[in-house]
Design an enzyme around this catalytic site. Structure first.
Site, short mmCIF file in Angstrom:
data_model
loop_
_atom_site.label_atom_id
_atom_site.label_comp_id
_atom_site.label_asym_id
_atom_site.label_seq_id
_atom_site.Cartn_x
_atom_site.Cartn_y
_atom_site.Cartn_z
N LYS A 41 20.87 25.44 -72.39
CA LYS A 41 20.83 24.35 -73.36
C LYS A 41 19.40 24.04 -73.81
CE LYS A 41 20.73 20.34 -70.25
NZ LYS A 41 19.40 19.85 -70.66
N THR A 42 18.43 24.14 -72.90
CA THR A 42 17.04 23.86 -73.29
C THR A 42 16.55 24.90 -74.29
OG1 THR A 42 16.62 22.88 -71.11
CG2 THR A 42 14.71 23.45 -72.44
N ASP A 220 18.76 15.02 -75.77
CA ASP A 220 19.12 15.87 -74.62
C ASP A 220 19.82 15.02 -73.55
OD1 ASP A 220 19.26 18.10 -73.01
OD2 ASP A 220 17.19 17.96 -72.31
N GLU A 221 20.61 15.66 -72.70
CA GLU A 221 21.32 15.00 -71.60
C GLU A 221 22.10 13.78 -72.11
OE1 GLU A 221 21.59 16.48 -68.93
OE2 GLU A 221 19.77 17.56 -68.39
N GLN A 251 28.46 16.93 -65.75
CA GLN A 251 27.29 16.61 -64.93
C GLN A 251 26.84 15.16 -65.09
OE1 GLN A 251 24.26 19.83 -64.34
NE2 GLN A 251 25.27 20.79 -66.09
N ARG A 554 23.95 24.54 -58.60
CA ARG A 554 22.52 24.75 -58.38
C ARG A 554 22.26 26.15 -57.84
NH1 ARG A 554 21.35 22.27 -61.94
NH2 ARG A 554 23.58 22.13 -62.20
#
Length: 596
Positions: A41-42, A220-221, A251, A554
């Site tokens: 996504k980044t 973002d987020e 998330q 993770r």
């Protein structure tokens, strides 16, 4: 309008997949990018910004908001690496919500009768001021603890709610608090969002100025935005509707901070005609890890459906380890790390900070170096150091250093009572009884509740210390063991034990955004994961499941999940074919009875 370019990967130095290209090349209007864990996504957000600039949008007409300074710096670094010729004034705004709010307030400080050189109160500044006001209003601390009132003040500002429903005494504190901030030419941290929203809502001219300044807004987020943050970006994007948001509702794990993932789920309703792009391909983890985490999160009802998949090899199956208790679990994990031939990055993740004690002890005993990420080691935590100081003074009344700590940490009356009574109590009490005596005489848990927002977490740490104290007959033996553990801790960090890097220990909450070659999820028991505080609310269970999903995703190569007592329901949501054979996972019958 951004021109279409079907051969985008000739333009980009890093090949993007079809869905990422779709998001990057989208034209005008609202867009939701639903990005699964490890889906790039980044990179997609970076390429979207660069494509906007390359298509003719001035860089300074782009507003890109993130949640942390680290994320903002990473995004800025990526953009500058790709477009190094941008001058400072040509740069997009790349920063956090709060830094953006502070920017608005610097320009518009006069609207709140402040100068542009205003100060920003941090949490400690705000707490001190609230305590001072409580005292000046002659309100009893027991009934009006500063930490609780500080939480209410923050909630009022974060959620943009009125003070009308507050008790008259709390409203008086709030009003005095606001007056003091004004008198001191200051804002607090929560004001950095609330005050711009208030200003933009009531002043059409100022709203229009900031609306025309930014032609595109990227967030973002987005699953973590609270009411005030969403209100801010809505106000700015309402006219041009060029609001692009990226995030993952799977998330969303910060409800306790005010995050409301329903903003994410309702985006297409709030912004009719919005484009929705799903990034479901995971580039981070092995096939088994992706499939296992996807199977767990699919049990949540409140979520946006998207396929989670990967082209990565299946890799090792997920390991499930059953232990006899917390100590056995910690020793099993430590031995597994010691035996591992893989020298990649390793993390141990847990639900609560109190769980670190047994793990630290086990790692120390094998001279495995470790770091507590984003927090303190167990015996460095304030509440633990206070209690240990009390026990040390009890068994050695000549210990002036411990007495000095107690004098600074406790209220005067309680300190004097302990100074007088602790040495005598030590003569006739076990270590566990002496800890209980300290807590009761110092009224220590009430002190924590009055002082700290996270007092429940601190109480969990205390309960873990009490449990450990129960293993010793005398307080002298208890204190001696702790001193030896602390000494071992200091020496083990100098002993690499053959590992290239130290093992990282952290809560699952803190692990979000990080990745490791090998991950151990520990204490995955009913009552811990999901936490006992969530067991009577389906909404809370779903947040715990999202937290489990964050922990699982993770891992890049290896994932081990361990439990003791009653295994978590989340473990049973992983398909058997993804698990290593012979792990001995117990079965549960239709009545919910565990079958060994």
């Amino acid at each position: 309008m951004i021109p279409e370019n079907n051969d985008f990967n000739q333009y980009s130095p890093e090949p993007l997949n079809k869905e990422q290209i779709e998001a990057v090349l989208y034209g005008e209007g609202p867009m939701l990018i639903s990005a699964g864990a490890g889906s790039g996504k980044t990179k997609t957000l970076t390429e979207r910004i660069i494509k906007l600039i390359d298509s003719g949008v001035p860089g300074n007409k782009i507003l890109a908001i993130t949640f942390t300074n680290k994320a903002a710096q990473e995004l800025k670094g990526r953009v500058l690496k790709r477009i190094p010729h941008l001058l400072e004034y040509e740069l997009p705004f790349l920063g956090t919500f709060h830094s953006f709010g502070a920017k608005i307030l610097r320009e518009e400080a006069g609207s709140f009768k402040r100068s542009e050189s205003y100060s920003i109160f941090d949490e400690d500044d705000s707490m001190r001021l609230i305590k001072k006001i409580i005292k000046s209003l002659n309100l009893p601390n027991e009934k009006y603890p500063a930490a609780k009132i500080k939480r209410e003040v923050s909630s009022i500002k974060d959620q943009l709610v009125s003070t009308d429903g507050l008790k008259i005494e709390i409203r008086r504190v709030f009003e005095e608090y606001e007056n003091e901030l004004l008198r001191q030419n200051s804002f607090d941290f929560d004001d950095l969002i609330q005050k711009p929203v208030i200003l933009l809502n009531r002043n059409e001219g100022i709203l229009e100025k900031h609306r025309t300044r930014y032609a595109y807004i990227l967030v973002d987020e987005f699953q973590d935005v609270n009411t005030g943050q969403y209100a801010l970006v809505k106000l700015l994007a309402e006219s041009h509707r060029n609001l692009n948001v990226v995030g993952d509702d799977n998330q969303s794990i910060f409800k306790f901070r005010g995050a409301d993932f329903r903003n994410f789920l309702a985006f297409e309703k709030d912004w009719p005609g919005a484009k929705a792009v799903n990034l479901g391909r995971n580039y981070r983890s092995s096939g088994n890890i992706v499939a296992a985490s996807a199977a767990v999160i699919e049990n949540n009802k409140q979520r946006r459906k998207k396929e989670l998949w990967t082209k990565n090899p299946s890799g090792e199956p997920v390991r499930i380890v059953s232990a006899y208790g917390a100590r056995d679990e910690a020793e099993t994990v430590a031995n597994s790390i010691l035996r591992s031939s893989d020298k990649g990055s390793v993390a141990i993740l847990y639900r609560t900070n109190a769980q670190s004690r047994e793990l630290e002890q086990a790692l120390n005993s094998l001279s495995i170096p470790y770091e507590i990420y984003g927090g303190l080691k167990f015996y460095d935590r304030k509440e633990i150091r206070d209690i240990i100081a009390g026990i040390r003074y009890a068994v050695n009344p000549r210990d002036e250093s411990s007495l000095e700590r107690l004098n600074k940490s406790l209220r005067r009356a309680q300190f004097r009572a302990l100074q007088e009574r602790l040495p005598g109590a030590a003569q006739s009490s076990s270590a566990e009884m002496l800890v209980e005596f300290f807590l009761k005489t110092a009224e220590y848990e009430r002190l924590l509740k009055d002082k700290f927002d996270n007092y429940e977490e601190r109480v969990e740490n205390i309960n873990e210390l009490k449990r450990f104290a129960g293993e010793f007959k005398t307080s002298v033996e208890f204190i001696e063991r702790i001193s030896l553990l602390e000494s071992s801790d200091r020496s083990s960090t100098r002993n690499s034990a053959g590992r290239a890097v130290a093992v990282k220990l952290m809560t699952m909450h803190l692990s979000k955004g990080l990745e490791f070659d090998e991950v151990y999820l520990v204490g995955i028991n009913e009552g811990l994961m999901p936490h006992e505080r969530s067991l009577y609310s389906e909404e809370e269970i779903e947040e715990e499941r999202r937290l489990m999903y964050v922990g699982m995703t993770r891992a890049r190569k290896k994932l081990t999940i361990s439990f003791y007592d009653f295994p978590s329901r989340f473990i049973y949501e992983i398909p058997d074919e993804l698990l290593a054979a012979g792990e001995g996972l117990p079965t549960i019958d239709e009545d919910g009875i565990i079958q060994k």
